[in-house]
Design a protein around this motif. Structure first.
Motif, PDB file in Angstrom:
ATOM      1  N   ARG A 264       0.827  -1.211   0.000  1.00 43.52           N
ATOM      2  CA  ARG A 264       0.000   0.000   0.000  1.00 43.52           C
ATOM      3  C   ARG A 264       0.859   1.258   0.000  1.00 43.52           C
ATOM      4  O   ARG A 264       0.571   2.211  -0.734  1.00 43.52           O
TER       5      ARG A 264
ATOM      6  N   ILE B 222      -5.792   3.696  -3.631  1.00 42.59           N
ATOM      7  CA  ILE B 222      -6.354   2.350  -3.631  1.00 42.59           C
ATOM      8  C   ILE B 222      -7.833   2.454  -3.271  1.00 42.59           C
ATOM      9  O   ILE B 222      -8.182   3.036  -2.238  1.00 42.59           O
TER      10      ILE B 222
ATOM     11  N   ASP C 102     -12.822  -0.755  -1.674  1.00 45.65           N
ATOM     12  CA  ASP C 102     -13.162  -2.172  -1.772  1.00 45.65           C
ATOM     13  C   ASP C 102     -11.912  -3.040  -1.860  1.00 45.65           C
ATOM     14  O   ASP C 102     -11.882  -4.164  -1.351  1.00 45.65           O
ATOM     15  N   GLU C 103     -10.850  -2.530  -2.467  1.00 44.22           N
ATOM     16  CA  GLU C 103      -9.593  -3.286  -2.535  1.00 44.22           C
ATOM     17  C   GLU C 103      -8.893  -3.298  -1.176  1.00 44.22           C
ATOM     18  O   GLU C 103      -8.285  -4.300  -0.794  1.00 44.22           O
TER      19      GLU C 103
ATOM     20  N   ARG D   2     -10.515  -5.963   0.715  1.00 38.94           N
ATOM     21  CA  ARG D   2     -10.023  -7.280   0.281  1.00 38.94           C
ATOM     22  C   ARG D   2      -8.643  -7.554   0.888  1.00 38.94           C
ATOM     23  O   ARG D   2      -8.354  -8.677   1.294  1.00 38.94           O
TER      24      ARG D   2
ATOM     25  N   LEU E  84      -6.669 -12.893  -3.715  1.00 35.60           N
ATOM     26  CA  LEU E  84      -6.504 -11.446  -3.593  1.00 35.60           C
ATOM     27  C   LEU E  84      -6.058 -10.836  -4.921  1.00 35.60           C
ATOM     28  O   LEU E  84      -6.642  -9.864  -5.389  1.00 35.60           O
TER      29      LEU E  84
ATOM     30  N   GLY F  30      -8.722 -11.439  -7.897  1.00 38.95           N
ATOM     31  CA  GLY F  30     -10.082 -10.955  -7.708  1.00 38.95           C
ATOM     32  C   GLY F  30     -11.089 -12.073  -7.563  1.00 38.95           C
ATOM     33  O   GLY F  30     -12.282 -11.840  -7.578  1.00 38.95           O
TER      34      GLY F  30
END
Length: 69
Positions: free
Chosen positions: A19, A29, A32-33, A36, A50, A53
């Motif tokens: 990240r 980012i 929703d990611e 996840r 991951l 998807g």
């Protein structure tokens, strides 16, 4: 899938590093990611799930923890 505390910490560190790299490049980012990624850290998704998807259905489950490779 169940993961131990050591694996959870390793996943947390990897996600934090990834990240930071993405955000340092100026990208954002999507929420929703990020959600996840948290599921991956908690052992709910394998690394493959991951990255691709793909999310397992309740009947499908996860074959491995995605920690190798």
């Amino acid at each position: 899938m169940t993961i131990n505390d050591e694996e959870r910490m390793r996943r947390h560190e990897a996600v934090t590093f990834a990240r930071a790299n993405v955000e340092l490049e100026g990208f954002k980012i999507p929420p929703d990611e990020i959600a996840r990624m948290k599921r991956f850290v908690n052992g709910e998704l394998t690394l493959s799930e991951l990255l691709n998807g793909h999310e397992p259905t309740q009947t499908e489950g996860s074959a491995n923890d995605g920690s190798r490779g």
